[in-house]
Design an enzyme around this catalytic site. Structure first.
Site, PDB file in Angstrom:
ATOM      1  N   SER A 144     -63.374  11.584  33.257  1.00 18.17           N
ATOM      2  CA  SER A 144     -62.879  11.762  31.900  1.00 18.17           C
ATOM      3  C   SER A 144     -61.571  12.530  31.930  1.00 18.17           C
ATOM      4  O   SER A 144     -61.307  13.297  32.864  1.00 18.17           O
ATOM      5  CB  SER A 144     -63.908  12.533  31.061  1.00 18.17           C
ATOM      6  OG  SER A 144     -63.346  12.963  29.831  1.00 18.17           O
ATOM      7  N   TYR A 176     -69.665  19.833  29.878  1.00 21.14           N
ATOM      8  CA  TYR A 176     -69.163  18.509  30.233  1.00 21.14           C
ATOM      9  C   TYR A 176     -67.800  18.614  30.920  1.00 21.14           C
ATOM     10  O   TYR A 176     -67.572  18.040  31.992  1.00 21.14           O
ATOM     11  CB  TYR A 176     -69.062  17.651  28.976  1.00 21.14           C
ATOM     12  CG  TYR A 176     -68.467  16.282  29.189  1.00 21.14           C
ATOM     13  CD1 TYR A 176     -69.181  15.293  29.847  1.00 21.14           C
ATOM     14  CD2 TYR A 176     -67.187  15.981  28.721  1.00 21.14           C
ATOM     15  CE1 TYR A 176     -68.641  14.032  30.044  1.00 21.14           C
ATOM     16  CE2 TYR A 176     -66.645  14.728  28.909  1.00 21.14           C
ATOM     17  CZ  TYR A 176     -67.372  13.754  29.568  1.00 21.14           C
ATOM     18  OH  TYR A 176     -66.825  12.518  29.763  1.00 21.14           O
TER      19      TYR A 176
END
Length: 313
Positions: A178, A191
């Site tokens: 990501s 995350y």
């Protein structure tokens, strides 16, 4: 007699568009030929991006090893790939159960992957556990679970296939990461931390194995948008113009087919790092390096703004 000056620009635009179209067509044709007969492992192949990758590489003639944590979904994907497929042009995929949260099973999973064809040409680490919550509300157990899936799983798998790649002096390991592996935003602490860890691991790995002919790539994307465009909503109350613009930009994700195509192109061209994002996240990356106080101020202001906090992905 020369062309009128007002026609020069349209002709240049048409010529550029034609060249770009031909280039894309040639690259798509080459994509299929470059992966033909390659042993390609795709983790989390039953996700949206995994399914798109499986179809792309299968059509290209790759020998697929598809991994997922649900046998029923793997079999369904197998059927969708093999139904009406030409056995002279494609290979029936191999299926392997893989659960990144079960770190104790990783050694057996690696052995099962290598048994399929005896080696791996391309490993695509595609898996992710997302979490949106304030830091103080995330338990240590949840922190560890996210790290297992987003960091320890892919890194352990890469270590498992690496010896065979080094011995063959060939191989490609690709991490689907990501953009939050490079840029952290509020309410994504666990995350973002796991993605930062994975980014650092694969950056180090890239330098360590380059001399052995092994390529390591990372594809960093904004959030994956699998939803349909939302219907028009009621007019929102007036808010800060800059924050409203940022919020609108953060709702633009990347579609699974676009990301899958980028992954295939990265494998074919052996690119080492790809950022798949809209201009605003790209600018934020530069601000993080060049003007961090300004970015921190914008993010802090965004947390106070309820609309931006809700849209932050």
């Amino acid at each position: 007699m020369g062309l009128p000056s007002f026609m020069v620009l349209p002709l240049l635009v048409l010529t550029a568009a034609g060249v770009y179209y031909i280039y894309n067509q040639v690259m798509q044709f080459m994509s299929k030929s470059l992966v033909k007969n390659k042993v390609v492992v795709i983790t989390d192949a039953v996700s949206g991006v995994g399914i798109e990758c499986a179809h792309l590489f299968h059509k290209g003639g790759a020998r697929l090893v598809l991994c997922g944590n649900t046998w029923d979904k793997l079999e369904s994907l197998y059927d969708s790939l093999t139904n009406n497929a030409d056995p002279r042009e494609t290979f029936a995929p191999k299926l392997v159960i893989l659960d990144f949260s079960d770190t104790d099973s990783m050694e057996d999973v690696v052995g099962e992957m290598l048994e399929c064809y005896g080696y791996v040409d391309v490993l695509i680490c595609n898996s992710s556990m997302k979490l949106k919550a304030p830091v103080q509300s995330v338990s240590l157990e949840l922190d560890r679970n996210i790290m297992d899936i987003n960091y320890f799983g892919p890194s352990t798998l890469a270590k498992g296939v690496l010896p065979s790649m080094i011995s063959r002096r060939s191989g490609h390991i690709l991490l689907v990461n990501s953009i939050q592996g490079r840029l952290a935003v509020p309410f994504r602490s666990s995350y973002a931390a796991s993605k930062h860890a994975a980014q650092a691991f694969f950056d180090c790995l890239r330098a360590e194995v380059e001399e052995y002919g092994v390529t390591v790539s990372t594809v960093s994307h904004t959030f994956i948008n699998v939803s349909e465009p939302p219907a028009a909503a009621e007019p929102a109350p007036p808010q800060n113009a800059l924050l409203a613009f940022l919020a609108s930009q953060l709702t633009h994700g990347v579609r699974p087919p676009v990301l899958a195509n980028e992954i295939m192109q990265t494998v074919n061209r052996k690119r080492k790092e790809v950022v798949l994002a809209h201009p605003i996240p790209r600018v934020a990356l530069y601000l993080r390096s060049l003007f961090p106080p300004f970015l921190f101020a914008v993010l802090a202001a965004g947390v106070k703004d309820s609309v931006l906090a809700e849209q932050m992905q």
